[in-house]
Each structure stands twice: as structure tokens, then as C-alpha cells.
Design a protein around this motif. Structure first.
Motif, short mmCIF file in Angstrom:
data_model
loop_
_atom_site.label_atom_id
_atom_site.label_comp_id
_atom_site.label_asym_id
_atom_site.label_seq_id
_atom_site.Cartn_x
_atom_site.Cartn_y
_atom_site.Cartn_z
N ASP A 65 0.62 -54.94 -124.00
CA ASP A 65 1.51 -55.36 -123.34
C ASP A 65 2.17 -57.11 -124.20
O ASP A 65 3.67 -57.94 -124.31
CB ASP A 65 1.63 -56.59 -122.24
N VAL A 68 5.18 -56.37 -126.83
CA VAL A 68 5.84 -56.06 -126.05
C VAL A 68 7.49 -57.09 -125.92
O VAL A 68 7.23 -57.69 -126.17
CB VAL A 68 6.40 -54.64 -124.51
N SER A 69 8.61 -56.50 -126.96
CA SER A 69 9.94 -57.55 -127.21
C SER A 69 10.83 -57.20 -126.69
O SER A 69 11.27 -55.84 -126.90
CB SER A 69 9.49 -57.58 -128.48
N THR A 70 11.70 -57.93 -125.68
CA THR A 70 13.18 -57.10 -125.06
C THR A 70 14.03 -57.70 -126.99
O THR A 70 15.04 -57.35 -126.46
CB THR A 70 13.59 -58.29 -124.21
N ALA A 339 11.59 -52.77 -126.21
CA ALA A 339 11.75 -52.97 -124.18
C ALA A 339 13.95 -53.70 -124.23
O ALA A 339 13.99 -54.22 -123.67
CB ALA A 339 10.68 -54.18 -124.07
N ARG A 351 12.06 -57.28 -119.51
CA ARG A 351 10.35 -57.14 -120.26
C ARG A 351 9.66 -56.32 -119.12
O ARG A 351 8.49 -55.44 -119.31
CB ARG A 351 10.10 -58.19 -120.92
#
Length: 368
Positions: A65, A68-70, A339, A351
Motif C-alpha cells: 500500500d 501506491v500513488s495517485t 492509482a 487512493r
């Protein structure tokens, strides 16, 4: 009263009060001038929406987790290289890249969008290009696209009630200039559908009536009946939130899906639009029946298509909602840490939406 609000809401109110005091204005005045993105940023992070024991997604070969990047970013090496050269004021690489896309219309649309966005921020290189090559259809094309980006920057992302008359006047004035530029680009390259993709965006901004919009659409499909970017834009026009209805949106998506496998993901976009307005649609027979073909397209001929990354987000969600968890996990393997797909952002926290859907996929998938 504050004590009646949920903890997260109380924290947001206190944050707004603190920021208003710092600026020396009232909370009402603050909310009037802040963008939706700025207001959303005042809220504490949303806890994942997944209900149940959160699985360790790394067991399925997915990134943790924390990675994870937007953040939106380009993965196309050619576009990245042109961005760098344009930032230095050089236009030759941009001209060469755009010229190389002739006849590959979906990619041409992608490159033109990237160049138009770059020129909207700094058009020195574009002005040099137009001066060095008067009448160059590529330069005219990028110019039209850049004006659309400039127009929306001027308007801002605020709700209409918060946009000033001066902003609206400038917005429509620049869109008129963009329309003239798009017509110029089309006249210079009559067979190119790309100026007409830009015209679809202009038609949305200028609030074309259905008949007017259909005239633009006819010009587009006469040049490329299966243009993916154009179909994606047009679907938004036919949504209830713009100038259509649920019936028109679904009719458009079904008609498009019947044309080509690369247009079938429009059914997923239509389902997501419906769900976002509280109309159950993920298990609709039109969606469930199209999933096999969509997955085959994404993993086969469409693997490197410009729309594939965004389509995988819709496919992952649809597969989870239809109980096809192992296939959803596979889509998340392709997405990796990204993401940044537009679908995730609809909830206001991209996210959290990405993570919750990924948890659901792993929770239901076969144990590794």
C-alpha cells in the motif's frame, strides 16, 4: 453543533476555521474561494472502504500500500523526451513525434493532448514552431488543443456559481479562438480526425445543443469511425450530468461496443457513471456479458493501446463486482502502483478507492 458531527467532519471544520483565521476571512468566504480539490485536502485521510480483514496484497505479487500513488505521470518514453525538449524551448522533436503518428489516430490524439497541455503551460516552443513552419498542420493542431486547456484553466474547476462573469467571458472567448484554430488545423489536414476530437471538447465547453454536437460527431466518424478518444469524450456528452440522459448514454455505449472490442470498455464507463448516481449497473447483463471480450482485448491486441491503463481500472472494478476476483487481481498486477486512473478519483479519494477495490479482489481470490 460540532459535537453532532462525526469525528472526521469535526476535524475538517476545525481545519477550515484555522485556515480562515490565518487568511483573515470567514469560513463561508473561505469555502467560496477554495477549489473542490483544496476543500477535499482539508479532510483527514479516509480509511479504506473495505469491510473485513485487510489482506496482505503482497502475497498476490502486488506492491504494498505504501507504494501506491495517485500522481499522474506519463510512461510513454517518446512523450517524456518531447516534454523535456519542449521545456528547453525546442520544437523539432515535438513536430517529428506528432508527424510520426499520422494514420495511427488514437496515438495521435494521445500525443496531441500531451503537447497541447504542455503548450498551455508555456507556449514559447509552439510559437517558435509556428514561426519556423507557417501552415504546418501539426503546429495548428497543437495550438487548437492548447487553447482548450487554457480556456479551462481560466474558467477554473470551481462550480459554476463560484466562477465570475469575467472568467466565464474569457472562457467562452478563448473557446471561440480554439474553434477557429481547430477549423484551421482541419483545413490544413482534411483527412485528420484529430482536430475534430478537439472540436468535441470545444462543443462541450460551448454547450452545444444535441443537433450541433451531432454535426461535429459526423465529421469525426467520417474520418475514423472507431476513434477511441472521441468515443470516450462523446460518452460524457451523452451522460445525464451533461447534455444527455441515462438512456442516451447507454445507447451510445452499446452502439460503440458493437463496432469494435476497443470500444467495449465504454460499457464499463457507462456502468460506473450509473453507479456513481446510485443506479446499480456493475452486474447489468450488458456489462457482465462484455467482460470476457474486454479482458481479452486488454491482454491481447489492446495491451499497448493509449486507453488501456484507464480501462484496466474499470475492468478491475467490474470484475470484483461480478465475483471474478482472480481476474481482478491480474488487472491490479498490470496497474502496479498507479492509482491515477480517472475512475478512482470519482469518490473524492482515489487512493482509498483503489486500495479498497484491491483488498476486495485479493480477499476473494484464490489464496497464493
Amino acid at each position: 453543533m460540532l459535537w453532532l458531527l462525526k469525528s472526521r467532519e469535526r476535524k475538517a471544520v476545525f481545519a477550515l476555521m484555522k485556515e480562515a483565521k490565518r487568511r483573515g476571512i470567514s469560513v463561508d468566504e473561505l469555502t467560496d474561494v477554495m477549489t473542490p480539490e483544496e476543500l477535499a485536502a482539508m479532510l483527514p485521510p479516509v480509511k479504506p472502504k473495505f469491510k473485513g480483514k485487510i489482506p496482505d496484497v503482497t502475497r498476490w505479487g502486488l506492491p504494498p500500500d505504501s507504494e501506491v500513488s495517485t500522481k499522474e505521470y506519463w510512461t510513454d518514453e517518446d512523450i517524456l523526451a518531447v516534454h523535456e525538449s519542449a521545456a528547453r524551448g525546442d520544437w523539432e522533436d515535438a513536430a517529428a513525434l506528432l508527424a510520426s503518428t499520422w494514420g495511427t489516430w488514437d496515438r495521435r490524439d494521445l500525443v496531441n493532448g500531451a503537447l497541447g497541455e504542455a503548450a498551455a503551460k508555456d507556449d514559447e516552443w509552439l510559437r517558435a514552431w509556428r514561426k519556423a513552419r507557417p501552415g504546418d498542420p501539426g503546429a495548428a493542431l497543437v495550438n487548437a488543443e492548447s487553447l482548450v486547456h487554457v480556456a479551462w484553466e481560466v474558467r477554473s474547476g470551481l462550480q459554476a456559481k463560484h466562477v465570475t462573469e469575467e472568467q466565464f467571458a474569457a472562457f467562452f472567448r478563448i473557446l471561440e479562438q480554439a474553434e477557429e484554430a481547430a477549423n484551421e488545423a482541419s483545413a490544413l489536414a482534411p483527412d485528420d480526425p484529430t482536430p475534430w476530437v478537439t472540436m468535441l471538447a470545444i462543443a462541450m465547453g460551448r454547450q452545444y445543443e444535441n443537433d450541433q454536437y451531432l454535426r461535429v460527431w459526423a465529421e469525426l466518424v467520417a474520418r475514423d469511425p472507431q476513434h477511441r478518444g472521441a468515443h470516450t469524450r462523446a460518452l460524457q456528452y451523452w451522460c445525464p450530468k451533461w447534455f444527455g440522459s441515462a438512456e442516451l448514454m447507454w445507447e451510445f455505449a452499446e452502439t460503440a461496443a458493437a463496432k469494435s472490442p476497443k470500444l467495449a470498455p465504454l460499457l464499463l464507463i457507462a456502468a460506473h457513471e450509473s453507479e456513481f448516481h446510485d443506479v446499480p449497473a456493475w452486474r447489468d447483463s450488458r456489462v457482465a456479458g462484455a467482460l470476457d471480450g474486454i479482458v481479452a482485448w486488454l491482454n491481447g491486441e489492446g495491451r499497448d493501446h493509449p486507453a488501456t491503463r484507464g480501462d484496466r481500472a474499470y475492468a478491475a472494478k467490474a470484475l470484483v463486482e461480478n465475483g471474478r476476483f482472480d481476474e481482478a487481481v491480474e488487472q491490479f498486477r498490470h496497474l502496479g502502483t498507479r492509482a491515477d486512473g480517472g475512475m478512482w478519483a470519482y469518490s473524492g479519494d482515489a487512493r482509498a478507492e483503489f486500495l479498497a477495490t484491491r483488498y476486495a479482489a485479493c480477499f476473494g481470490a484464490a489464496k497464493p
